[in-house]
Design an enzyme around this catalytic site. Structure first.
Site, mmCIF file in Angstrom:
data_model
loop_
_atom_site.group_PDB
_atom_site.id
_atom_site.type_symbol
_atom_site.label_atom_id
_atom_site.label_comp_id
_atom_site.label_asym_id
_atom_site.label_seq_id
_atom_site.Cartn_x
_atom_site.Cartn_y
_atom_site.Cartn_z
ATOM 1 N N ARG A 144 52.510 7.123 92.607
ATOM 2 C CA ARG A 144 51.372 6.983 93.688
ATOM 3 C C ARG A 144 49.741 6.282 93.359
ATOM 4 O O ARG A 144 49.005 6.330 93.709
ATOM 5 C CB ARG A 144 50.961 8.771 93.474
ATOM 6 C CG ARG A 144 52.022 9.021 93.934
ATOM 7 C CD ARG A 144 52.468 11.542 93.335
ATOM 8 N NE ARG A 144 53.244 11.353 93.783
ATOM 9 C CZ ARG A 144 53.883 12.111 94.926
ATOM 10 N NH1 ARG A 144 53.488 11.416 96.296
ATOM 11 N NH2 ARG A 144 54.904 12.494 95.062
ATOM 12 N N TYR A 170 37.571 0.350 99.257
ATOM 13 C CA TYR A 170 38.781 -0.429 98.026
ATOM 14 C C TYR A 170 40.205 -0.078 98.816
ATOM 15 O O TYR A 170 39.665 1.466 99.070
ATOM 16 C CB TYR A 170 38.158 0.058 96.735
ATOM 17 C CG TYR A 170 39.008 -0.660 95.763
ATOM 18 C CD1 TYR A 170 39.175 -1.517 95.747
ATOM 19 C CD2 TYR A 170 39.724 0.458 94.594
ATOM 20 C CE1 TYR A 170 40.599 -2.212 95.115
ATOM 21 C CE2 TYR A 170 40.412 -0.282 93.603
ATOM 22 C CZ TYR A 170 40.861 -1.355 93.662
ATOM 23 O OH TYR A 170 41.370 -1.603 92.833
ATOM 24 N N ASN A 208 46.077 -15.084 111.546
ATOM 25 C CA ASN A 208 46.474 -15.164 110.310
ATOM 26 C C ASN A 208 46.654 -13.724 108.911
ATOM 27 O O ASN A 208 45.948 -12.917 109.990
ATOM 28 C CB ASN A 208 44.698 -15.295 109.574
ATOM 29 C CG ASN A 208 44.638 -15.923 108.218
ATOM 30 O OD1 ASN A 208 44.987 -15.406 107.063
ATOM 31 N ND2 ASN A 208 43.803 -17.262 107.302
ATOM 32 N N ASP A 266 54.810 -5.412 91.133
ATOM 33 C CA ASP A 266 55.157 -4.223 91.662
ATOM 34 C C ASP A 266 54.317 -2.738 90.434
ATOM 35 O O ASP A 266 54.550 -2.504 89.791
ATOM 36 C CB ASP A 266 56.814 -4.168 91.891
ATOM 37 C CG ASP A 266 56.819 -3.027 92.766
ATOM 38 O OD1 ASP A 266 55.936 -3.106 94.075
ATOM 39 O OD2 ASP A 266 57.419 -2.165 93.214
ATOM 40 N N ASP A 324 55.444 -5.346 101.886
ATOM 41 C CA ASP A 324 56.269 -4.705 101.352
ATOM 42 C C ASP A 324 57.099 -3.842 102.805
ATOM 43 O O ASP A 324 56.082 -3.479 103.382
ATOM 44 C CB ASP A 324 55.585 -2.723 100.692
ATOM 45 C CG ASP A 324 56.519 -2.096 100.630
ATOM 46 O OD1 ASP A 324 57.662 -1.482 100.808
ATOM 47 O OD2 ASP A 324 56.244 -0.988 99.838
ATOM 48 N N LYS A 347 45.106 -0.011 95.456
ATOM 49 C CA LYS A 347 47.298 -0.943 94.731
ATOM 50 C C LYS A 347 47.419 -1.911 95.411
ATOM 51 O O LYS A 347 47.084 -1.964 96.844
ATOM 52 C CB LYS A 347 47.928 0.050 93.557
ATOM 53 C CG LYS A 347 47.178 1.261 92.953
ATOM 54 C CD LYS A 347 46.619 0.707 91.455
ATOM 55 C CE LYS A 347 45.670 2.150 91.484
ATOM 56 N NZ LYS A 347 44.699 2.049 91.699
ATOM 57 N N ASP A 348 47.762 -3.062 94.873
ATOM 58 C CA ASP A 348 48.441 -3.993 95.991
ATOM 59 C C ASP A 348 49.081 -4.972 95.437
ATOM 60 O O ASP A 348 48.788 -6.216 95.166
ATOM 61 C CB ASP A 348 47.086 -4.617 96.325
ATOM 62 C CG ASP A 348 47.254 -5.689 98.160
ATOM 63 O OD1 ASP A 348 47.745 -5.565 98.405
ATOM 64 O OD2 ASP A 348 46.119 -6.337 98.453
ATOM 65 N N ASP A 349 50.555 -4.207 94.926
ATOM 66 C CA ASP A 349 51.424 -5.304 94.372
ATOM 67 C C ASP A 349 50.513 -6.794 94.414
ATOM 68 O O ASP A 349 51.453 -7.735 95.803
ATOM 69 C CB ASP A 349 52.123 -4.865 95.140
ATOM 70 C CG ASP A 349 52.769 -3.375 95.136
ATOM 71 O OD1 ASP A 349 52.180 -2.424 93.544
ATOM 72 O OD2 ASP A 349 53.252 -2.714 95.380
ATOM 73 N N ASP A 387 58.416 6.001 88.619
ATOM 74 C CA ASP A 387 57.993 5.043 89.954
ATOM 75 C C ASP A 387 57.564 3.616 89.599
ATOM 76 O O ASP A 387 56.502 2.683 89.666
ATOM 77 C CB ASP A 387 57.225 5.222 91.577
ATOM 78 C CG ASP A 387 58.167 6.210 92.422
ATOM 79 O OD1 ASP A 387 59.010 6.708 92.198
ATOM 80 O OD2 ASP A 387 57.405 6.676 92.822
ATOM 81 N N ASP A 435 58.755 -5.139 97.319
ATOM 82 C CA ASP A 435 58.391 -6.307 98.289
ATOM 83 C C ASP A 435 58.776 -7.582 97.610
ATOM 84 O O ASP A 435 59.492 -7.996 97.160
ATOM 85 C CB ASP A 435 56.894 -6.152 97.008
ATOM 86 C CG ASP A 435 55.802 -4.867 97.380
ATOM 87 O OD1 ASP A 435 55.119 -5.779 98.267
ATOM 88 O OD2 ASP A 435 55.984 -4.107 96.957
HETATM 89 C C1 F6R Z 1 52.708 3.301 94.313
HETATM 90 C C2 F6R Z 1 54.500 4.199 95.622
HETATM 91 C C3 F6R Z 1 55.244 5.016 94.811
HETATM 92 C C4 F6R Z 1 54.845 5.681 95.880
HETATM 93 C C5 F6R Z 1 55.240 7.462 95.314
HETATM 94 C C6 F6R Z 1 55.018 8.420 95.955
HETATM 95 O O1 F6R Z 1 52.646 2.066 94.468
HETATM 96 O O2 F6R Z 1 54.701 2.811 96.064
HETATM 97 O O3 F6R Z 1 55.234 5.397 93.370
HETATM 98 O O4 F6R Z 1 53.193 6.166 95.523
HETATM 99 O O5 F6R Z 1 56.793 7.383 95.317
HETATM 100 O O6 F6R Z 1 55.234 7.935 97.165
HETATM 101 P P1 F6R Z 1 55.567 8.464 99.343
HETATM 102 O O7 F6R Z 1 53.849 8.929 99.285
HETATM 103 O O8 F6R Z 1 55.767 7.162 99.956
HETATM 104 O O9 F6R Z 1 56.252 9.665 99.307
HETATM 105 MG MG MG Z 2 56.288 0.628 99.094
HETATM 106 MG MG MG Z 3 55.204 -2.865 95.953
#
Ligand code: F6R
Ligand code: MG
Ligand code: MG
Length: 379
Positions: free
Chosen positions: A265, A228, A104, A131, A11, A231-233, A286, A53
């Site tokens: 989030r 850990y 790497n 995603d 991303d 999350k890791d799309d 989201d 991504d």
């Molecule tokens: C989840 C994701 C979104 C953000 C959310 C808050 O993987 O990417 O849901 O977590 O939009 O984003 P920020 O903290 O960047 O405002």
């Molecule tokens: Mg993003």
């Molecule tokens: Mg993503």
């Protein structure tokens, strides 16, 4: 000579917010990757995106963890980041965790799934790309593709699949892995991979000859084991047909959406919705989490494709089911089980909020539940 299929994703900036990627950013990434192809670093490349991504699907003969190939992906993402910064895209360069490349991309932010094999007479592969979720989202479909005869008829009908498969499973907290054989150790396998917050499938091999069948992008998590990273799309490569699941058997689990971790989030449970490339834009809260399936025929190391495999009315019902499942969960708002349990929230931004309130707690036995004038329970 063996062929390597490397999928490296990152991303590097969202358009708008975390929902999608700007076409100019993708163009720049593709341009740099194609320059690498012209220089002979790789044989071929296809650039795909899902949500915020971008993934480089690359073929070459340099093997897994080839510095040159990783460096090409790194440079493509770095150059794409410059465009993302210029356009003030959201979170420009967010997955490029360091300034300089050091051999790497693993541990530097991008996700990686790579496999090496002798190209067959015909080599159909699918790159699944999701995603707003994590690599353990692949546990359920990998189980169904490679170990569930109710999904994959070939496990029963095709003698080249009948012996079963071997699953390589990683404990994302300790970084330890275990290999389990199916069908004989099926129940042991499910003990682990059913616990999606802790275990994820890294790879699947055909038992008969040890041929690689599937690889997921989990390396970033393993490198950070003990801490850990949440999350890791993820991406997932699956080889299909002739002793592997048919394309339709690999796609079938996605016709019945299930719940995964991620969404808003990275803190919620939500259905994984299979979508066409053009619908891979998680907007509602989201999300909900999305997955695309890019199909390729590999020919002498070249990628013929991608075919947008979920662009099929046969998956319309799954999309509707996922929307309905999303409605049910959204009704819970910030309450569990839509929100993830406390152990998982430790890896989100919530601890910063908890920190502020921690000194307000008192032992229940020592206080009477009576409101103090300051608005706190008095002692
Ligand atoms: C989840 C994701 C979104 C953000 C959310 C808050 O993987 O990417 O849901 O977590 O939009 O984003 P920020 O903290 O960047 O405002
Ligand atoms: Mg993003
Ligand atoms: Mg993503």
């Amino acid at each position: 000579m063996k062929l390597t299929l490397s999928v490296i994703k990152a991303d590097i900036g969202g358009y708008v917010g975390h929902s999608s990627v700007h076409p100019e950013v993708i163009s720049r990434v593709r341009e740099v990757a194609l320059e690498g192809k012209d220089r002979g670093v790789i044989l071929d490349v296809s650039v795909i995106s899902c949500g915020d991504d971008i993934a480089l699907v690359m073929t070459h003969n340099k093997g897994i963890d080839a510095t040159e190939v990783h460096e090409l992906a790194w440079n493509a993402f770095r150059e794409g980041t410059e465009v993302a910064k210029k356009l003030k895209m959201y979170g420009a360069g967010q997955d490029l965790l360091t300034d300089a490349f050091s051999g790497n991309v693993k541990g530097m932010g991008p996700g990686v799934a790579e496999m090496e094999f002798e190209e067959r007479k015909s080599e159909p592969v699918i790159v699944f790309f999701a995603d707003k979720t994590s690599p353990s989202a692949w546990n359920l479909p990998l189980y169904e593709m490679f170990a569930d005869p109710m999904n994959t008829a070939g496990l029963v009908i095709d003698p080249s699949m009948h012996d079963g498969f071997i699953f390589d499973v990683m404990d994302v907290y300790s970084g330890m892995t275990i290999q389990l054989r199916t069908p004989e150790e099926l129940y042991d396998l499910l003990v682990f991979i059913g616990a999606t917050s802790r275990y994820c499938v890294r790879a699947v091999y055909r038992k008969k000859d040890g041929e690689i069948a599937a690889v997921a992008s989990t390396q970033k998590l393993s490198l950070m084991a003990g801490r850990y990273v949440g999350k890791d799309d993820p991406v997932l490569i699956v080889r299909c047909q002739s002793g592997f699941p048919a394309v339709g058997e690999a796609l079938e689990p996605f016709a019945r959406p299930w719940f995964v971790e991620g969404w808003m989030r990275g803190s919620h449970t939500g259905p994984l919705m299979p979508v066409s490339f053009s619908q891979a834009k998680p907007t509602r809260f989201d999300g909900p989490p999305r997955v695309i399936a890019a199909g390729y025929q590999i020919c002498e190391g070249h990628l013929i494709g991608p075919v947008d495999l979920f662009d099929d009315p046969a998956f319309d019902q799954a999309r509707q089911d996922a929307s309905l499942m999303a409605n049910y969960l959204r009704r819970q708002g910030i309450f569990e089980p839509h929100r993830l349990p406390p152990e998982e929230m430790e890896y989100t931004t919530l601890p910063k909020v908890l920190e502020k309130l921690k000194d307000r707690f008192k032992l229940a036995d020592s206080v009477r539940p009576k409101l103090s004038t300051e608005g706190e329970v008095a002692e």
